[in-house]
Design a protein around this motif. Structure first.
Motif, PDB file in Angstrom:
ATOM      1  N   GLU A 136     -21.535  38.409  11.206  1.00 13.42           N
ATOM      2  CA  GLU A 136     -21.296  37.055  10.688  1.00 13.42           C
ATOM      3  C   GLU A 136     -19.820  36.749  10.496  1.00 13.42           C
TER       4      GLU A 136
ATOM      5  N   GLU B 100     -20.345  33.292   6.239  1.00 13.61           N
ATOM      6  CA  GLU B 100     -20.358  32.939   7.660  1.00 13.61           C
ATOM      7  C   GLU B 100     -18.955  32.542   8.100  1.00 13.61           C
ATOM      8  N   VAL B 101     -18.614  32.964   9.281  1.00 21.13           N
ATOM      9  CA  VAL B 101     -17.296  32.624   9.848  1.00 21.13           C
ATOM     10  C   VAL B 101     -17.510  31.999  11.219  1.00 21.13           C
ATOM     11  N   SER B 102     -16.800  30.912  11.476  1.00 20.08           N
ATOM     12  CA  SER B 102     -16.883  30.241  12.779  1.00 20.08           C
ATOM     13  C   SER B 102     -15.470  29.934  13.254  1.00 20.08           C
TER      14      SER B 102
ATOM     15  N   GLN C  77     -13.107  28.746  10.415  1.00 19.46           N
ATOM     16  CA  GLN C  77     -13.833  28.096   9.325  1.00 19.46           C
ATOM     17  C   GLN C  77     -14.684  29.157   8.636  1.00 19.46           C
TER      18      GLN C  77
END
Lengths: 341, 356
Positions: free
Chosen positions: A119, A233-235, A243
Motif C-alpha cells: 500500500e 494508502e499511498v498513490s 498523495q
C-alpha cells in the motif's frame, strides 16, 4: 585448549567481539560475506542521537581488526559447520576449513523489504524511498531531490514500516526507527530549511537518554510535525508527487496530504544468513525469527548449542551502542567458556 | 510508475484458473443494467474460445446485497451458497465462474470460513439438507468471470478486430480500470495482481493495446458501498465517493472506464449523469462524460461484435466517443432498435451528456 574462534559477520558486533578476544590472545577468523566490513553501518551516513559521522565508527572498526591474530575473510560464506567433541569445524565456499573452539554468530539484521507493504508503493512510485535509501544517498553525497530533480518542499516519514505489524508477521518493535525518523527529519530540515516535515507514527518510543530532547528539538527548531496515525494508502499524482491518506487519531479526522518525498522508516528482520546458520546448527529461534538465547537474563549471548555464541542484532533489534555492549558481553562469555572447557 | 515493481507484485498474486467446464453464477443486477455483459461473456467463452459453460436457470441470488445490508444473517447466506454448490455438484461441474464481484467476495468469505471453522461447514450441510434435501461438493476452482477473460486475454487479442488504440492519433487509449472493493480487498490472494495494484483488468487493457491510467483515487470505492446507496438518506455519501474518483481521474483525460463489478459499472455510469444534473459538470475529454463499460462489453467490442448488440445503448453515458476512437463502425439510427428493428425506447437524458 583450542584458542581459535570463528566469528561470522564483520559488522559492529562481530568486529567488537573479535577485537576483544584478540586482545585476550585468541586467534580469530572473521568470515564476512561482503567485500567490506561494517554490516549495515557500512552505508550509513550519520548516527543518532548526536549526529556523528558513521565513518568514525567504521574507522574504529577498521583499526580494531588491524592486529596479527585477527584474519578477515571477505566475500566468504559459511557452507557447513560440524562438531567433533569440543571442536567446531567450519567450512566455507572458498574451500577453507577452520577447526575452532567456539563459533560466534554476528550476522546482524536485514532491513525490512518495504515492497511487502504494497500500500506504500515502494518500488513502484518514484518518490517513495526508505530510510536506508536516504542514508545511502546522503553517504554518497547525492543531492536529495525528487526524481524530477526538484528540491522537496514537503517530506513525510512513515514510522513502523515492517515493525509492530502483524500483517507482515512482525509484531516486535525494531527500536531504532523512531529515533532514525527524528534524525532524518532534522537532517532534511537542515538541508531544506523552508520545507515541511511530517512524521506519521502510532506511538513514539524514545527510549534513549537523549532521544526525547532530540524529538523536542525536531518539533521546535526543525519544522517537523508529528501526526499520530498510520498511513493507510499511498498513490502517485500526475506530477509524480505522492498523495497519502492517513487518520490523524488525535484530531479524529481522516487526512489526505500531498508530499514531494515519502520516506519509509523500515525496521529490522532476520535474513537468509541467520536462517541458514540456524538450520546448519539446529539452533532455537524466537517466535520473531531471531536467534534464541539460552537464557534471556543470564545467558543472553549463549545459543541453544554449546560452543555457539550470538551477539548483536541477530538476537534482537539493538542500537549501535547496545550492540557494542552486547558484543563485549559475548566476548567475556566466550572467554569464560573456553577457559573452562 | 516502475514497471519492474509492478511485475514483482503481480508475480505474487497469480492464481489457478480452470481452463474449461465452468458452472456460471450470474449477478442479480447486471441483467437489468448492462444485459450485454453476461450475454457476451457466455458468447465469447462458448463461440470464440470454444469453452463449456453451464448457465443454470435454477440458481438464485447469493443474497450478498442483503447480507452486507444486515438483512440476511450469515447462517442464511451460507445455506444459499451451499445450494448454489449443490446445483453445481448435481450438474456435474467442479469449476465455478462468478459474474458478480459481490458474489465473488461472498463465496470467498464463506469458503474461508468453512476452511477455518469446519463446524460452520457442517452446519451449512445440515441446514441445506433440512431445507432442500440436497448435498454438495466444494468447488475445485472458483474464479471471477474477469479472471477467466484475463486468462484468455491473449487469445482474445489474437482474434481481435479492434485495438484499444485511438485510430485518429495511433496512440494507446487511456483507460481507467476499477476492480471493485470485494474482488481483492478482503482476500488479496484471490485477486489477480492483489488488492493494491490489481492486474486483472489492467492485464486485459495492456493485452488489447491500451494504457492503464494510475490516478490517485484509483483504489477508492466507486460509491456503491451497499448501505451508502441502499439507505436513501446516505445517497449523498455514495455520490461524493464517485465524485472524488471522477475528479481524481479527470486530469488524465481518460477515454473510458472499465469496471469489474456490477455495482461499480452502474454507479460510475449513472452518477456521472446525476453529477451533471446537480453541478453541470462533466469529467471527460472536451467537457464530455467518460464512457463506462464492463470488461465483457469491452472484450466484445475488441472482438468486433456490433455495439448495439453488445447493449451499449443501455449505458447512461454515451459510448460513441470510444467507438469512434477505436474505429468501430455503427449505425446511430439503430441504437434504440431491437433485433426486429422496432424501437425499444431510449433514455431521456443520455443525449445531453455527451456529443451525440
Amino acid at each position: 585448549m583450542n584458542k581459535s574462534i570463528v566469528v561470522i559477520g564483520a559488522g559492529v558486533a562481530g568486529i567488537e567481539v573479535a577485537s576483544i578476544l584478540a586482545d585476550m590472545g585468541y586467534n580469530v577468523f572473521i568470515i564476512e560475506k561482503n567485500k567490506n566490513i561494517g554490516g549495515n553501518v557500512a552505508f550509513w551516513h550519520h548516527l543518532f542521537p548526536n549526529n556523528r559521522s558513521a565513518a568514525e565508527v567504521r574507522e574504529y572498526m577498521n583499526q580494531k581488526i588491524k592486529v596479527p591474530n585477527i584474519t578477515l575473510f571477505p566475500n566468504t560464506e559459511v557452507t557447513d559447520i560440524s562438531q567433533k567433541k569440543n571442536v567446531y569445524v567450519v567450512r566455507t565456499n572458498k574451500d577453507a576449513t577452520f577447526e575452532v573452539g567456539a563459533v560466534l554468530i554476528a550476522t546482524g539484521f536485514t532491513p525490512f523489504d518495504a515492497r511487502r507493504k504494497e500500500e506504500y508503493g515502494y518500488g513502484i512510485y518514484d518518490n517513495v524511498i526508505t530510510s536506508v535509501d536516504l542514508e545511502k544517498k546522503l553517504e554518497r553525497g547525492e543531492n536529495i531531490t525528487t526524481t524530477q530533480g526538484m528540491a522537496p518542499k514537503r517530506i513525510a516519514f512513515v514510522h513502523c514500516v515492517g515493525s509492530r505489524d502483524a500483517k507482515v508477521g512482525h509484531t516486535y518493535c525494531s527500536k531504532v526507527c523512531c529515533i532514525t525518523g527524528v534524525k532524518q527529519a532534522i537532517e532534511m530540515s537542515k538541508m531544506f530549511p523552508d520545507a515541511e516535515m511530517y512524521c506519521f507514527y502510532m506511538d513514539l518510543r524514545m527510549h534513549g537518554l537523549e532521544y526525547e530532547r532530540f524529538y523536542k528539538d525536531a518539533q521546535e527548531n526543525y519544522n517537523t510535525q508529528f501526526i499520530r496515525g498510520r498511513v493507510s494508502e499511498v498513490s502517485e499524482n500526475k506530477d509524480k508527487s505522492i498523495q497519502l491518506k492517513a487518520e490523524d487519531t488525535l484530531s479524529g479526522l481522516p487526512l489526505k496530504m500531498k508530499v514531494d518525498l515519502l520516506v519509509l522508516l523500515v525496521g529490522m528482520e532476520q535474513g537468509k544468513d541467520s536462517d541458514k546458520l540456524c538450520d546448519i546448527l539446529h539452533l532455537h529461534k524466537t517466535p520473531e525469527n531471531f536467534i534464541q538465547p539460552q537464557d534471556p537474563h543470564l545467558q543472553g549471548n549463549v545459543s541453544s548449542r554449546q560452543g555457539v555464541f550470538i551477539a548483536g542484532t541477530c538476537i534482537q533489534p539493538m542500537t549501535i551502542n547496545e550492540t557494542m555492549q552486547n558484543a563485549r558481553s559475548a566476548a567475556l562469555e566466550i572467554n569464560h567458556y573456553l577457559l573452562h572447557l | 510508475m516502475q514497471n519492474e515493481g509492478l511485475k514483482n507484485i503481480w508475480a505474487k498474486y497469480q492464481k489457478e484458473i480452470a481452463d474449461d467446464h465452468y458452472y456460471y453464477l450470474r449477478s442479480c443486477i447486471r441483467q437489468n443494467f448492462f444485459p450485454g455483459a453476461e450475454y457476451y461473456f457466455l458468447k465469447i467463452l462458448r463461440e470464440v474460445l470454444g469453452k463449456d459453460v453451464y448457465d443454470d436457470p435454477r440458481h438464485t441470488t447469493c443474497t450478498g446485497i442483503g447480507y452486507h445490508s444486515d438483512i440476511v444473517p450469515f447462517e442464511t447466506i451460507q445455506t444459499v451458497v451451499a445450494r448454489e454448490f449443490a446445483l453445481m455438484t448435481a450438474a456435474g461441474y467442479r469449476n465455478v465462474a462468478v459474474s458478480c464481484v459481490t458474489s465473488f467476495g461472498i463465496y470467498s468469505e464463506i469458503l474461508e470460513t468453512w476452511r477455518e471453522f469446519p463446524k460452520e461447514l457442517q452446519k451449512a450441510r445440515e441446514n441445506l439438507w433440512k431445507a432442500t434435501k440436497r448435498e454438495f461438493e466444494i468447488p475445485e476452482n472458483i474464479a471471477h468471470a474477469s479472471d477467466i477473460i484475463y486468462k484468455f486475454r491473449h487469445q482474445i487479442a489474437e482474434k481481435a478486430k479492434y485495438k484499444l488504440v485511438n485510430t485518429n492519433t495511433g496512440k494507446p487509449l487511456q483507460i481507467v480500470e476499477h476492480i471493485g472493493c470485494h474482488y481483492a480487498k478482503m482476500f488479496p490472494v484471490k485477486g489477480i495482481g492483489g488488492a493494491e495494484f490489481p492486474q486483472v483488468l489492467s492485464g486485459m487493457i495492456a493485452a488489447w493495446g491500451g494504457d492503464v491510467v494510475d490516478y490517485p483515487e484509483r483504489r477508492h470505492c466507486c460509491g456503491f458501498g451497499f448501505r451508502q446507496y441502499l439507505v436513501q438518506q446516505n445517497r449523498g455519501y455514495s455520490l461524493s465517493n464517485s465524485k472524488k474518483k471522477l475528479e481524481s481521474m479527470q486530469p488524465y483525460e481518460p477515454d473510458a472506464i472499465i469496471c469489474n463489478c456490477p455495482g461499480c459499472t452502474m454507479f460510475l455510469d449513472r452518477w456521472q449523469y446525476t453529477l451533471y444534473e446537480m453541478e453541470g459538470k462533466r469529467y471527460g475529454q472536451n467537457n464530455e462524460s467518460i464512457p463506462v463499460l464492463a470488461y465483457e462489453e469491452l472484450a466484445a467490442l475488441v472482438l468486433g461484435f456490433e455495439p448495439w448488440n453488445v447493449g451499449l445503448q443501455m449505458h447512461e453515458i454515451n459510448t460513441e466517443s470510444l467507438l469512434d476512437k477505436m474505429g468501430i463502425a455503427y449505425n446511430p439510427d439503430e441504437k434504440y432498435l431491437d433485433k426486429n428493428k422496432q424501437p425499444i425506447g431510449s433514455f431521456n437524458k443520455t443525449g445531453c451528456l455527451s456529443c451525440c
